[in-house]
Design a protein around this motif. Sequence first.
Motif, PDB file in Angstrom:
ATOM      1  N   SER A 517       0.866  -1.314   0.014  1.00 39.30           N
ATOM      2  CA  SER A 517       0.054   0.009  -0.127  1.00 39.30           C
ATOM      3  C   SER A 517       0.834   1.140  -0.029  1.00 39.30           C
ATOM      4  CB  SER A 517      -0.790   0.118   1.343  1.00 39.30           C
ATOM      5  OG  SER A 517      -1.885  -0.990   1.058  1.00 39.30           O
ATOM      6  N   ASN A 519       0.723   5.771  -0.943  1.00 37.57           N
ATOM      7  CA  ASN A 519      -0.361   6.982  -1.529  1.00 37.57           C
ATOM      8  C   ASN A 519       0.598   7.416  -2.923  1.00 37.57           C
ATOM      9  OD1 ASN A 519      -0.883   7.486   1.209  1.00 37.57           O
ATOM     10  ND2 ASN A 519       1.073   8.272   1.811  1.00 37.57           N
ATOM     11  N   ARG A 542      -4.502   7.510  -1.386  1.00 41.30           N
ATOM     12  CA  ARG A 542      -3.948   7.073  -0.134  1.00 41.30           C
ATOM     13  C   ARG A 542      -3.831   5.794   0.172  1.00 41.30           C
ATOM     14  NH1 ARG A 542      -2.384  11.465   3.924  1.00 41.30           N
ATOM     15  NH2 ARG A 542      -2.498  13.540   2.357  1.00 41.30           N
ATOM     16  N   ASP A 543      -2.897   5.133   0.729  1.00 37.31           N
ATOM     17  CA  ASP A 543      -2.734   3.990   1.246  1.00 37.31           C
ATOM     18  C   ASP A 543      -3.557   2.674   0.535  1.00 37.31           C
ATOM     19  OD1 ASP A 543      -1.948   2.065   3.070  1.00 37.31           O
ATOM     20  OD2 ASP A 543      -3.608   2.628   4.537  1.00 37.31           O
TER      21      ASP A 543
END
Length: 858
Positions: A517, A519, A542-543
């Motif tokens: 994961s 950004n 994000r993530d």
Amino acid sequence: METFLCFRERTLFLPRVIKDFNYNTDGYEGDTAEDRKSQDGSETMPFIDESPTMSPHLCARGQDGEAISPTPAEGLLSGGDTEKGLEMRKLVLSGFLASEEIYINQLEALLLPMKPLKATATTSKPVLTVEQIETIFFMIQDIFVIHKEFYDALSPNIQQWDEKITVGHLFQKLASQLGVYKAFVDNYKVAVGTVEKCSQANSQFQKISENLKVKGPKESKDCTTTSTMEALLYKPIDRVTRSTLVLHDLLKHTPKDHPDFPLLQDALRISQNFLSIINEEIDPRRTAVTTPKGEARQLVKDGFLVEVSEGTRKLRHVFLFTDLLLCAKMKKTAVGRHQQYECKWYIPLADLSFQTLDDSDSLPHIQTLPEHEIEEMKIKISTIKSEIQKEKKAQKSQSRNVDRLRKKMNEQESCLLLYSPTIPFRIHNKHGKSCLFLLSSDYERSEWRESIQKLQKKDLQACVLSSVELQVLTGSCFKLRTVHNIPVTSNKDDEESPGLYGFLHVIVHKATGFKESANLYCTLEVDSFGYFVSKAITRVFRDTTEPQWNEEFEIELEGSQCLRILCYEKCYDKSKLNKDDNEIVDKIMGKGQVQLDPQAVQSKNWHMDVIEMNGIKVEFSMKFTTRDLSLKRTPSKKQSGVFGVKISVVTKRERSKVPYIVRQCIEEVEKRGIDEVGIYRISGVATDIQALKAAFDANTKDILMMLSDMDINAIAGTLKLYFRELPEPLLTDRLYPAFMEGTALSDPAAKENCMMHLLRSLPDPNLITFLSLLEHLKRVAEKEPVNKMSLHNLATVFGPTLLRPSESEINKANVTMASDIWSHDVMAQVQVLLYYLQHPPISFAELKKNTLYFSTDV
């Protein structure tokens, strides 16, 4: 799809016939077509291009007599019907037949000395031994027979052309005989080496090998041309590529229900597989050079970079070998002499590291040009291109005029290439030498860095080259280089695509293939005038391992041929930010590019594609709108909205002096976008812009909430779209010619009076809105050190939107080419807005009061 992208990426190696190029900055001079094609005694195996995306040009003749083709008539390309496709088949086949004739003549010239050489081989005074003759002429006779039979079978079909004629079986048979070429390729290096050794040992053979007579085509008055044996030995290598490209073009213009279609498909598959296998085998050899100590060293990458040396920009040709980086420039040589490189410096990869601002004392002073001069160069280049095209179309065209214009364009392009790059790429030698290059794109910087780091993973030993070794290595650069020409128009064929002018709509859908994961966001770049420019950026997702952007962008193209997508991981660590104004500290996760094929993107439908990058796949769609269509203004049918509605109608309805949409967008940009890098230049997400447009048109109550939540580039884009969609430009169609004349006045007092009078002549809503926008743009430019948007940058963005020629003006100017439309008056439009931006504050009340003695007529 994967195979297609692989082939497409190799177009850089396509052999091409070009004109001589002289680069007048820092002594660089280019090469001729014949020099590039192994005439200099290359000891290495040339790379065979397997790309299906470019075709040899039909019917015209290149410098070496090779047939090259004109770009087919626009009408033939634009239509997709069967009749036009069959007409294109005939054009492609005719051109290929002409080039086959020349190829057969070249093979015949190569075979001509074989019989007499064989006859002397068994005498008391042989010129060559039987073994040497068999090595040099290995498989040439077989290749000649194959192509003579193919030519004799194809020729009657072209001469007695009929739409029902089939030729697929001929190409299928030709492809099935490629095994002969495999044997030739395997022997090529030995054959060239034998020619070189025998020439050195025997002056009689040297004379023969350097003066082979090649017959011209039947219709040519010039009976023969002279060529070297080594140059002719290269021709079969080049021929396989051309045959494969022609197959691709034939398929493109052959209806799927035509009997030839499956046969051509089979022939193309065989040819492409053959080229793939050959390239895998010869790729290491084509870049190899042996040092006097017998060490093998390979060229991995090379290209033209701008080096900062003693504060001055210098164009260099940089070569990355398996164990060192070498920086060179071309020596100035007398006419007719072989060109060579001069080594400026080299750094062993074992001693090389990448330098950042943290571990350097300070950045050296770098020569820069004001932004407006860079933009003016681009306008001048476009204008000169248009003049060249007009000269060529004129019946009494003089080549002297064209040559003069080409020289002017070359000067402008060379200067632009030298001064446009701004992204620093620093390398450091642990023994003390530091070097700074400037690149136009983070894409190139990443490519160079990755290539070097990949090599550094191996167990490298530091090397010190003696003067002789360095001389040998530098001498090999001319033969080994893969990038032959500086990327300017002067180095392109006249018939080569000028690129796309207009607007490219791109939707970045999603990306897959991330292992962890992160950004994530993407940037979009397109080429413009020989270098790449960043045009758009997605939101940060994000993530996630599967970002779903689904964001649409509108990108303005200026002769662009390629779209790049870079995927980044966003860095939120404040300590790592702002190391250097131009340095991107976010990590590149992957990068890729796609050619902008005019036929593929110029349709009303979206064209979907995938770019693969380091195991990551980015899905995107695109379509293209020509600039002439974008110049047409269509008034809105719904007068209740604001977009496409006259500004006087909107202000009267709102009982305001400046439209609400303009006031709110300006306020929001000044509140949170004035520090944004590239504000008004970077594209906003098209779906966000359309949502804002709909909200303003519907006078939605929660518009302020939408604005506060929306990405600032979308708000800036909405403001630009509002002005672009006005039924007539803000500065009006009526006054457009007067603004063009006013900005051309040289006397400052006359110019001041004229330009102020023109403002007074505007309707009040237009004038007040213009003055509000003017003061806003000045406030944005005050933050130039942070947002990188100078007054000239802003004038370039808004000038052609606020002042645009009406359709009648374009028709009067008799503008025909897309590039003409782009360059037509653009410099003047920018200069008009720049004049007002650079002017002291202009008060509406003072302007109206101070009428002086001017007439109200314009």
